[in-house]
Design an enzyme around this catalytic site. Structure first.
Site, PDB file in Angstrom:
ATOM      1  N   HIS A 448      -1.177  -0.145 -14.706  1.00 30.80           N
ATOM      2  CA  HIS A 448      -0.472   0.517 -13.602  1.00 30.80           C
ATOM      3  C   HIS A 448      -0.276  -0.434 -12.422  1.00 30.80           C
ATOM      4  O   HIS A 448       0.841  -0.575 -11.895  1.00 30.80           O
ATOM      5  CB  HIS A 448      -1.290   1.746 -13.193  1.00 30.80           C
ATOM      6  N   GLU A 449      -1.341  -1.098 -12.010  1.00 32.94           N
ATOM      7  CA  GLU A 449      -1.265  -1.944 -10.818  1.00 32.94           C
ATOM      8  C   GLU A 449      -0.522  -3.258 -11.082  1.00 32.94           C
ATOM      9  O   GLU A 449       0.359  -3.640 -10.317  1.00 32.94           O
ATOM     10  CB  GLU A 449      -2.674  -2.232 -10.288  1.00 32.94           C
ATOM     11  N   HIS A 453       3.391  -1.558 -10.783  1.00 31.03           N
ATOM     12  CA  HIS A 453       3.857  -1.911  -9.436  1.00 31.03           C
ATOM     13  C   HIS A 453       4.335  -3.360  -9.364  1.00 31.03           C
ATOM     14  O   HIS A 453       5.112  -3.712  -8.474  1.00 31.03           O
ATOM     15  CB  HIS A 453       2.728  -1.699  -8.424  1.00 31.03           C
ATOM     16  N   GLU A 506       4.952   5.867  -7.940  1.00 30.84           N
ATOM     17  CA  GLU A 506       3.711   6.121  -8.672  1.00 30.84           C
ATOM     18  C   GLU A 506       4.014   6.588 -10.093  1.00 30.84           C
ATOM     19  O   GLU A 506       3.311   6.224 -11.038  1.00 30.84           O
ATOM     20  CB  GLU A 506       2.848   7.149  -7.932  1.00 30.84           C
TER      21      GLU A 506
END
Length: 698
Positions: A448-449, A453, A506
């Site tokens: 995810h990070e 992103h 998100e």
């Protein structure tokens, strides 16, 4: 307490976790310990800024809690149920730094009687009729603070949002501010003058037809006239706008004091320059100085003591552009970091597997610093499991970014999940879910990070008539035709997509995690070597996401259709995609057993086929709409995916009935004795939480 207000009662018997750092702090050098100590002090100095940003009464409630505790001197009546309920409220308030939940943006009130407060106040020599000592409190007496500030709640006051719509937001002052007001200010002030809005608050005066933009700074006058105008500016609606410096001045003066002492103990020249920019930012209010600090922060690779400070995340301000004060002080977990380093080394390969044209991806991926950290201090309304910053689009594009995974937050999450059995999980799924949920979540956070992103390229005008893409031959959009939208000069992702930007991004990052978690080479990096282990991690990850989407219904208001938390809006939209947008409609189903219990049934054998295909389609749409600044179609698409249908809304009461209290984190303090720094940790109790605040300067 009436049945109407019971649903707003503070959590009872919430799990309390000490964010222990005792296995890491002693290993630091004396210089590193001092650096961590002073950065921690600077962080705590911003506590009141956060309180002031949550609600107009939060700072006064905070002061009253500390006054009561000092008066009681820790000697609460243990067998008094009302006192226990009072402590439930206090602990939740302190862990959220305000009287609105950091995860959900809804107000919570004490389950104890108001008389309990008055009784405990007596130990401090306080009377209900006494004037509130906190500056700028909207209530004159403690009686009013308790009755109207702490206990009063209705359907609108219960939620953060635009005051013009009847909701609450202390990012705004004066007369009620609306979405239209903020759109105008964003377009004609912040975008037009290239001023970053993160460290501001807005005051409106209808009588004077005027807006004042409050800038957070120690200085009470504009010392940076090269960046901020000194004259009033007229808007197209006839209102004037002026800038007022010195917001949060007293607190930021203390922040600057400790940043200056931290700078004397910095590990290298990059940190010295970074802290110098931080100091300039808080002293003068210059948002550009903060952007410069973040460029240096990105370049300070893999420090043993990792820190970041500023007005960072914009989730809670209704228009999505003003940041909450946030500060992190942490110590690197070198063993866990090694796992992430392996993933970073392969990041470009994994990003190339994502389902979009190279036109929507940066031509070169700048490998970021990705570290696993153990949190010493986190000042803010809530602590995430992972962070990907800075949020400045141009810095991310030209310099890069950092990813951090917060190890003792992840460990606390696993510890808490063991205390309560997972709701909505079938009995036959529980062994795999409970064994692999924590490990799968760590993998998910990492993807995810870093790859969520960290991926993507915004098509933008970088200078007048200069673009980071071929304006004559734009990339092809989802319809196979050249895109017609992009980010014009001065526009950003946040300014274009506004309040939807947080949830939208998100979601995109979460869907990247769902898309790549089936990659077995990536799972091998995290230590899952056998196919059986990998299958279980994948299944636990998808099942966890589906469950999170169902639990998200708690954070949706059926009367207004408003989501109270962007992460939960994201997870709901993914669950809804599993349910309604998979080519095989049996991929995820919601079923009731003979006892009427609701369970998630996720077909493991479809994850890597039909399930993954629906994830791919969702991800591609989100990504292209974001990168091409297609606000109209992107908003319509995402709102549709995250709108709660009547069928799913029926499950909300059941979800709430099975709701478990959210865990609360207690943080350590450090004390400088001569040349030595001592670490102090606390009991995992309400009193331990309160004592941790009593013993710090905030």
């Amino acid at each position: 307490m009436t049945s109407t207000t019971t649903k707003y009662a503070a959590d009872h018997d919430a799990p309390l976790n000490m964010l222990s750092i005792r296995d890491y702090f002693p290993a630091l050098t004396t210089q590193e310990q001092k650096y961590a100590h002073f950065m921690s002090k600077a962080s705590h100095a911003g506590t009141r800024v956060v309180l002031r940003q949550v609600s107009h009464e939060s700072e006064a409630i905070f002061d009253l809690i500390l006054l009561i505790h000092r008066g009681v001197n820790g000697n609460y009546t243990a067998d008094d149920n009302d006192v226990t309920l009072y402590l439930d409220y206090v602990s939740q308030f302190l862990s959220n730094l305000g009287n609105y939940k950091s995860f959900g943006d809804s107000k919570f009130i004490p389950a104890c009687s108001q008389e309990t407060w008055f009784k405990l106040m007596g130990f401090s020599g306080l009377k209900p009729s006494d004037r509130v000592s906190t500056e700028n409190c909207p209530y004159e007496t403690y009686q009013d603070l308790i009755v109207k500030g702490i206990y009063y709640v209705d359907e609108q006051v219960s939620m953060l949002g635009f005051p013009a719509d009847g909701y609450v937001s202390s990012y705004y002052l004066g007369d009620p501010i609306s979405l239209e007001d903020m759109k105008l200010i964003k377009a004609e002030i912040f975008a037009s003058l290239s001023i970053l809005p993160e460290n501001t608050r807005i005051k409106k005066s209808v009588k004077d037809s005027k807006f004042e933009i409050y800038v957070a700074s120690v200085n009470s006058s504009n010392e940076i006239t090269r960046q901020y105008p000194t004259d009033l500016i007229k808007l197209s609606n006839g209102y004037t706008v002026g800038f007022k410096f010195g917001d949060h001045s007293k607190d930021l003066k203390l922040v600057v004091k400790y940043l200056t002492l931290a700078r004397e103990n910095a590990a290298n020249e990059t940190q010295v320059k970074m802290l110098t920019e931080y100091i300039e930012h808080f002293q003068s209010g210059s948002s550009q100085a903060h952007k410069e600090s973040q460029k240096l922060w990105v370049k300070d690779l893999s420090p043993t003591v990792e820190t970041n400070i500023g007005f960072i995340e914009t989730y809670r301000e209704p228009s999505g552009i003003i940041g909450e004060f946030e500060s992190l002080v942490s110590i690197q977990n070198k063993e866990r970091t090694a796992k992430f380093a392996n993933m970073v080394s392969r990041a470009e390969t994994y990003i190339s597997m994502l389902p979009w044209s190279p036109d929507f991806e940066k031509p070169k991926f700048n490998p970021p610093d990705f570290t696993s950290l153990e949190v010493l201090t986190f000042t803010g309304s809530g602590i995430p499991a992972g962070i990907n910053i800075p949020n400045y689009d141009d810095v991310r594009l030209t310099i890069g970014f950092k990813n951090v995974s917060l190890g003792n937050i992840l460990s606390a999450a696993a510890k808490s999940s063991n205390k309560f059995p997972p709701s909505f999980i079938r009995d036959e799924d529980r062994p795999v879910y409970e064994k692999y949920q924590g490990e799968s979540f760590e993998v998910q956070v990492g993807i995810h990070e870093l790859l969520g992103h960290g991926s993507g390229k915004l098509l933008m005008e970088t200078e007048p008539n200069k673009f980071n893409f071929d304006i004559e031959n734009p990339p092809l959009g989802l319809d196979g035709k050249p895109v017609t939208t992009y980010y014009k000069l001065g526009e950003t992702w946040g300014s274009k997509f506004g309040s939807l930007a947080g949830a939208f991004e998100e979601t995109r990052a979460e869907v990247v995690a769902m898309y790549l978690i089936i990659n077995r080479e990536l799972l091998d990096i995290f230590g899952f070597k056998t196919r059986e282990e990998q299958d279980n991690v994948i299944y636990a990850g998808y099942l966890q996401m589906a469950r999170a989407g169902l639990l998200a219904l708690e954070y949706w208001d059926p009367k207004t259709g408003k989501w109270g938390q962007p992460h939960m809006q994201a997870r709901f939209s993914i669950m809804k995609t599993f349910l309604n947008h998979c080519s095989d409609d049996t991929f995820l189903t919601l079923e009731k057993d003979s006892q009427g219990e609701l369970h998630l049934r996720l077909k493991k054998e479809l994850i890597e086929t039909a399930g993954h295909e629906c994830v791919k389609d969702y991800l591609n749409h989100l990504h292209v709409y974001k990168c091409s600044a297609d606000v109209e179609r992107g908003t319509q698409y995402y709102v549709d995916r995250s709108t709660v249908t009547p069928e799913l809304a029926e499950y909300r009461d059941l979800v709430i009935s099975k709701r478990l209290p959210r865990r609360q984190f207690i943080q350590a303090n450090t004390v400088l004795n001569g040349d030595k720094v001592e670490l102090k940790e606390y009991d995992e109790t309400h009193l331990g939480m309160i004592q941790s605040f009593i013993e710090r300067e905030c």
